[in-house]
Scaffold this active site. Structure first.
Site, PDB file in Angstrom:
ATOM      1  N   ASN A 285      16.458  -0.938  -8.549  1.00  0.00           N
ATOM      2  CA  ASN A 285      15.075  -1.030  -7.736  1.00  0.00           C
ATOM      3  C   ASN A 285      13.885  -1.089  -8.611  1.00  0.00           C
ATOM      4  O   ASN A 285      13.134  -2.013  -8.737  1.00  0.00           O
ATOM      5  CB  ASN A 285      15.303   0.222  -6.782  1.00  0.00           C
ATOM      6  CG  ASN A 285      14.333   0.054  -5.642  1.00  0.00           C
ATOM      7  OD1 ASN A 285      13.227  -0.680  -5.765  1.00  0.00           O
ATOM      8  ND2 ASN A 285      14.360   0.920  -4.595  1.00  0.00           N
ATOM      9  N   ASP A 286      13.462   0.149  -8.938  1.00  0.00           N
ATOM     10  CA  ASP A 286      12.094   0.072  -9.481  1.00  0.00           C
ATOM     11  C   ASP A 286      11.961  -0.804 -10.874  1.00  0.00           C
ATOM     12  O   ASP A 286      10.813  -1.301 -10.828  1.00  0.00           O
ATOM     13  CB  ASP A 286      11.942   1.748  -9.916  1.00  0.00           C
ATOM     14  CG  ASP A 286      11.692   2.440  -8.893  1.00  0.00           C
ATOM     15  OD1 ASP A 286      11.443   2.059  -7.839  1.00  0.00           O
ATOM     16  OD2 ASP A 286      11.970   3.746  -8.939  1.00  0.00           O
ATOM     17  N   VAL A 287      13.090  -1.061 -11.415  1.00  0.00           N
ATOM     18  CA  VAL A 287      12.921  -1.817 -12.578  1.00  0.00           C
ATOM     19  C   VAL A 287      12.791  -3.477 -12.461  1.00  0.00           C
ATOM     20  O   VAL A 287      12.652  -4.095 -13.083  1.00  0.00           O
ATOM     21  CB  VAL A 287      14.330  -1.601 -13.501  1.00  0.00           C
ATOM     22  CG1 VAL A 287      14.164  -0.338 -14.028  1.00  0.00           C
ATOM     23  CG2 VAL A 287      15.600  -2.078 -12.949  1.00  0.00           C
ATOM     24  N   THR A 288      12.991  -3.539 -11.136  1.00  0.00           N
ATOM     25  CA  THR A 288      12.657  -5.106 -10.703  1.00  0.00           C
ATOM     26  C   THR A 288      11.357  -5.005  -9.842  1.00  0.00           C
ATOM     27  O   THR A 288      10.917  -6.173  -9.156  1.00  0.00           O
ATOM     28  CB  THR A 288      13.671  -5.431  -9.978  1.00  0.00           C
ATOM     29  OG1 THR A 288      13.965  -4.738  -8.459  1.00  0.00           O
ATOM     30  CG2 THR A 288      15.019  -5.524 -10.529  1.00  0.00           C
TER      31      THR A 288
ATOM     32  N   ALA B  48      10.983   6.135  -8.031  1.00  0.00           N
ATOM     33  CA  ALA B  48       9.597   6.629  -8.243  1.00  0.00           C
ATOM     34  C   ALA B  48       9.099   6.690  -6.684  1.00  0.00           C
ATOM     35  O   ALA B  48       7.930   6.885  -6.913  1.00  0.00           O
ATOM     36  CB  ALA B  48       8.977   5.062  -8.756  1.00  0.00           C
TER      37      ALA B  48
END
Lengths: 115, 472
Positions: free
Chosen positions: B398-401, B439
């Site tokens: 999720n957050d890493v994209t 996050a």
């Protein structure tokens, strides 16, 4: 060994450590962590020395636990690292054949799929 | 047993063998730079360890063989059983556990050294007392901290941050108390009090618990890496106390490695190490309940649509994340990739540095599923390829994209390096819901016109897609 000799060794080891470890690719960081984790099991030597020269009841207990802890750390650490790395070195089955055929001109793969 | 006792403690022969041992450690780690040599490297390091242990057993004056055999036997049995049974997804907690026992061993050795010194009644030289105190404190922090990390990862205690009000104040007071006791012990080095040293170990234990408890499950990899560095340093300190060169070098190597890995992970998350340790990030939703309230328009598809999109692509990039590890979907994803490769689709995997629960953990999981090492691409390598990619499949990441990291300077994750999946022609996100990631912020990726959401469990969805592709 004098304190200054030991500090010399320590400082040099810091540089060696940074130098060697910064070359390990991210891909292998989990096995690296696991392997260095096994290496700090070297504290078992301390446990062995404590136990080997122990001469009262409490020291026997502390020493035996310390040796057992150290042995878990060493044996478990190296074994589990070996298992993990075995997965990396295992040769994947030759599946690259179809992939390489796709690189032929005309993108035969997707055409074939469409029919 | 005097037959065995051939080496003088601290003598040249013993030291020479210790030097051989730590040289093998360094060679072993050096071989770990490539997957084809890493396995041999691990064996070399293990051989070094065997030499170090045998050398120590051969020291003149060693006794209590029954207890030594007992300790070695118990430890070996536990180590063998645990290592052969553990699942690859459980690797982080395994490392945490081994790290913990290592730290525990250091703390016990330090305690024993203090007792020994006091019972002899000699003046404690500061250059051995200070390392003992250091080893005791760090070893104890590491033991308890690692155990909490293990319990959190193993779901024995809730993974969400657990914090008492005024936690920071309590931690600060504990830390000050520990420093004061250390100073008192060092000043009183003619006759250090054993009771005070035990109090020191206890306070360090409480600190270890309190520091790790408020940290969320997703930050545990950083904690484990840091504690690994701590245990290494405490082993080095024990080496100073025992005048043992093998402990000094080996401990220091581990200290360096843990420090590098910790810093790399923090960089990959665009956060400082102290922020990770003390902020309780992810505890309170930073963006004020990002996912709640009104639903923004998004495209939702089923497994069959996803299968069609994938099957008629030329190149597919799979972006696995934490959710894939949790769902144990690595084998199912490999099936999808196999089906696609059969059809001539190029499949690569884009691995974010903090994907999974440890740095490089995703690589281990995918290697377990027989994915070829060459297909695992690091973030820097795959991002330039993204615009030439037909379909990017985000599985449990999720957050890493989140493109907000790049586009929105006010975003809490602004500046975090991401895998730029939104550059691809089409994006398929396999995820249970639109809920925000760790996050606590909404992912703009989900609402982009070229993104399709496939709401399902990663493992089930992947198996279904693989079957659908096979049927096409």
């Amino acid at each position: 060994m004098s304190l200054m000799t030991e500090i010399t060794i320590f400082v040099l080891a810091v540089f060696v450590g940074f130098e060697v470890i910064s070359k390990v690719p991210t891909t292998l960081h989990t096995p690296l962590m696991s392997q260095t984790n096994a290496i700090h099991g070297i504290v078992m030597l301390g446990g062995l020395i404590v136990l080997g020269f122990a001469n009262d009841g409490l020291e026997y207990v502390i020493g035996t636990i310390a040796v057992a802890f150290g042995a878990i750390n060493i044996v478990g650490g190296f074994l589990v690292t070996d298992r993990m790395l075995g997965m990396f070195s295992r040769k994947p089955k030759p599946q690259s054949k179809p992939a390489s055929s796709a690189s032929r001109p005309g993108a035969g793969g997707s055409d074939g799929g469409g029919s | 047993m005097s037959l065995l006792a051939v080496l003088k403690p601290g003598g040249d022969a013993a030291t020479a063998l210790y030097i051989v041992a730590f040289s093998l450690f360094i060679i072993g780690i050096k071989q770990g730079t490539h997957p084809t040599t890493a396995k041999r490297g691990n064996l070399i390091a293990a051989a070094g360890m065997a030499i170090a242990v045998v050398t120590t057993l051969l020291l003149d004056g060693m006794g209590n063989w029954g207890l030594i055999v007992l300790g070695l036997g118990i430890g070996t049995a536990v180590g063998v059983i645990a290592s052969t049974r553990v699942q690859m997804t459980e690797m982080p907690q395994m490392v945490a556990l081994y790290n913990g026992v290592g730290g525990g061993a250091v703390a016990l050795i330090a305690w024993s050294e203090i007792r020994h010194g006091i019972s002899i009644g000699e003046d404690f030289p500061l250059d051995s007392l200070i390392p003992i105190i250091f080893a005791g404190v760090i070893g104890s922090v590491s033991f308890w901290g690692s155990n909490i990390a293990f319990a959190k990862l193993q779901d024995l205690i809730p993974t969400r941050p657990i914090a008492a009000p005024g936690q920071q104040v309590i931690n600060a007071v504990l830390l000050i108390a520990i420093v004061v006791i250390c100073v008192v012990l060092a000043v009183d080095h003619q006759s250090p009090s054993q009771g005070l040293f035990i109090l020191l170990l206890v306070l360090a234990a409480i600190l270890g618990n309190l520091v790790v408890l408020p940290i969320g499950g997703a930050d545990m990899p950083v904690v484990i890496s840091l504690l690994n560095a701590f245990t290494g340093l405490s082993a080095a300190a024990a080496g100073f106390a025992l005048d043992n060169v093998a402990l000094i070098v080996a401990g220091t190597l581990v200290g360096s490695s843990g420090t590098i890995l910790t810093m790399e992970m923090a960089t990959a998350m665009n956060r400082s190490v102290s922020n990770i340790l003390f902020s309780g990030f992810g505890g309170a939703p930073a963006a004020g309940g990002g996912g709640g309230g009104e639903e923004k328009p998004h495209v939702s598809i089923g497994a069959q649509d996803a299968a069609i999109k994938l099957a008629y692509a030329d190149s597919v990039v799979i972006v696995p994340g934490y959710g894939l590890a949790v769902a144990q979907a690595q084998h199912a994803i490999k099936e999808v990739a196999d089906e696609l490769e059969k059809r001539g689709v190029t499949v690569n995997y884009a691995i974010h540095p903090v994907a999974g629960r440890m740095p490089g953990h995703m690589n281990v999981l995918l290697a377990e599923a027989d994915v070829a090492y060459e297909n695992l691409k690091e973030m820097e390598e795959i991002n330039p390829e993204m615009s030439r990619t037909d379909v990017a499949v985000v599985v449990g990441a999720n957050d890493v994209t989140n493109p907000a990291a790049k586009n929105d300077p006010d975003s809490p994750i602004a500046g975090m390096p991401i895998i730029e999946v939104s550059e691809a022609q089409e994006v398929i996100v396999i995820k249970r819901s639109l809920s925000p990631g760790f996050a606590g912020i909404d992912n703009d990726l989900f609402y982009e016109p070229n993104t399709s959401m496939l709401f399902a469990d990663a493992k089930a969805a992947a198996s279904e897609i693989a079957a659908e592709i096979g049927n096409l």
